[in-house]
Design a protein around this motif. Structure first.
Motif, mmCIF file in Angstrom:
data_model
loop_
_atom_site.group_PDB
_atom_site.id
_atom_site.type_symbol
_atom_site.label_atom_id
_atom_site.label_comp_id
_atom_site.label_asym_id
_atom_site.label_seq_id
_atom_site.Cartn_x
_atom_site.Cartn_y
_atom_site.Cartn_z
ATOM 1 N N THR A 229 1.018 -1.158 0.091
ATOM 2 C CA THR A 229 -0.106 0.053 0.076
ATOM 3 C C THR A 229 0.986 1.215 0.035
ATOM 4 N N LEU A 230 2.056 1.089 -0.321
ATOM 5 C CA LEU A 230 3.088 2.198 -0.557
ATOM 6 C C LEU A 230 2.328 3.366 -1.448
ATOM 7 N N SER A 231 2.671 4.643 -1.100
ATOM 8 C CA SER A 231 1.855 5.879 -2.101
ATOM 9 C C SER A 231 3.079 6.054 -3.103
ATOM 10 N N ASP A 232 2.679 7.115 -4.154
ATOM 11 C CA ASP A 232 3.521 7.573 -4.897
ATOM 12 C C ASP A 232 4.691 8.133 -4.514
ATOM 13 N N ASP A 233 4.183 8.975 -3.340
ATOM 14 C CA ASP A 233 5.419 9.561 -2.614
ATOM 15 C C ASP A 233 6.295 8.741 -1.827
ATOM 16 N N ASP A 234 5.695 7.770 -1.344
ATOM 17 C CA ASP A 234 6.185 6.596 -0.414
ATOM 18 C C ASP A 234 7.375 6.007 -1.431
ATOM 19 N N VAL A 235 7.047 5.562 -2.695
ATOM 20 C CA VAL A 235 7.815 5.188 -3.647
ATOM 21 C C VAL A 235 9.023 6.075 -4.021
ATOM 22 N N ARG A 236 8.691 7.214 -4.344
ATOM 23 C CA ARG A 236 9.674 8.147 -4.532
ATOM 24 C C ARG A 236 10.583 8.311 -3.520
ATOM 25 N N ARG A 237 10.224 8.533 -2.154
ATOM 26 C CA ARG A 237 11.283 8.646 -1.029
ATOM 27 C C ARG A 237 12.113 7.248 -0.946
ATOM 28 N N LEU A 238 11.516 6.237 -1.014
ATOM 29 C CA LEU A 238 12.385 5.232 -0.835
ATOM 30 C C LEU A 238 13.396 5.120 -1.929
ATOM 31 N N VAL A 239 12.896 5.125 -3.216
ATOM 32 C CA VAL A 239 14.202 4.819 -4.435
ATOM 33 C C VAL A 239 15.130 6.148 -4.348
ATOM 34 N N GLU A 240 14.448 7.295 -4.323
ATOM 35 C CA GLU A 240 15.121 8.381 -4.626
ATOM 36 C C GLU A 240 16.108 8.872 -3.290
#
Length: 276
Positions: free
Chosen positions: A45-56
């Motif tokens: 249930t990661l949000s788009d912002d979660d994905v961005r924070r984790l990856v970037e």
């Protein structure tokens, strides 16, 4: 007095139990490094912002998934599956029925032909008769080590060999299966037992939100509502007892690992990953 730091938490929209394994003291006076390995609950249930924070921001490059194939099939692909450069590895710590027990089948366009009773194996509870006198959680953790030792070792080897960037190890709640793998990883890094116990117990700080999140998923709702929140709460004495048994039977976590093929070279690689 524990020195576990509260700033190890990574507050995301889609998880409730994500934290960094950095900042923990080691027995030789050092500390584990931030940004190398995270532990977490389910990432579906990661949000788009979660994905961005984790990856970037965090530099996430590897996901080590400890769930069963049934869990992965029922939950579906998480948003990190679509991110180029993030590798997913799967090592279930629970026994599974049938022949389709590999998460790579989940990555196919068509669902695999699973046996009729496959859904019954989402969260099987198994241990050995010799451990019947231990508390239920301890017995469950010993069950991982008895039934799937090769996958405990494989998960640790994946963390050790992950290369550049951060890795995250997770299951559903990020407390039981993840807690056992993290226990071994921290022991290899030289973190003393009392700090390993304290890290394990930190999940209790977020248990209400964690149980509420899992109740919202049809996959886990029954397991969450069948027992009260207190029964899901990790207790320090559980991990303390597991460590005591490992010391009594194997000379400690490192002795267990050495006896199951995660030898000195493997341990050195994982230690280097977790420390500067």
């Amino acid at each position: 007095m524990t020195s576990v730091r509260s700033d190890r938490w990574l507050r995301l929209d889609g998880t409730t139990n994500t934290r960094d394994l950095g900042g923990l003291p080691t027995s030789d006076g050092g500390t584990t490094a931030f940004g190398r390995v995270l532990r977490s609950d389910n990432l579906q249930t990661l949000s788009d912002d979660d994905v961005r924070r984790l990856v970037e921001d965090v530099g996430l490059r590897e996901v080590v998934d400890l769930r069963t194939t049934a869990e992965v099939l029922l939950e579906g692909r998480g948003p990190l599956r679509a991110v180029d450069g993030v590798t997913h590895r799967h090592f279930t710590l629970l026994p599974e029925r049938g022949h389709h027990t590999d998460v790579f089948a989940v990555e196919e366009d068509d669902a695999p032909d699973l046996p009729a009773d496959w859904v019954e194996t989402i969260l099987p509870r198994q241990t050995t008769e010799d451990d019947e006198g231990e508390p239920p959680a301890v017995r469950a953790y010993l069950g991982y080590l008895h039934h799937r030792p090769e996958n405990v070792v494989a998960a640790l080897r994946a963390l050790a060999d992950g290369g550049e960037g951060a890795a995250v190890v997770h299951c559903a709640a990020g407390k039981d299966r993840t807690g056992v793998v993290v226990m071994f990883a921290l022991a290899v890094a030289g973190v003393p037992d009392q700090e390993i116990v304290a890290d394990y117990a930190m999940t209790a700080d977020v248990i209400d939100d964690l149980v509420a999140k899992l109740r919202d998923s049809p996959t886990y709702a029954e397991d969450m509502t069948r027992r009260d929140v207190a029964s899901h709460t990790p207790r320090a004495e559980t991990m303390r007892r597991l460590l005591e048994l490992l010391h009594e039977r194997h000379g400690g976590p490192l002795g267990w690992l050495d006896g199951h093929g995660f030898v000195a070279a493997d341990q050195a690689a994982l230690r280097a990953r977790l420390r500067d």
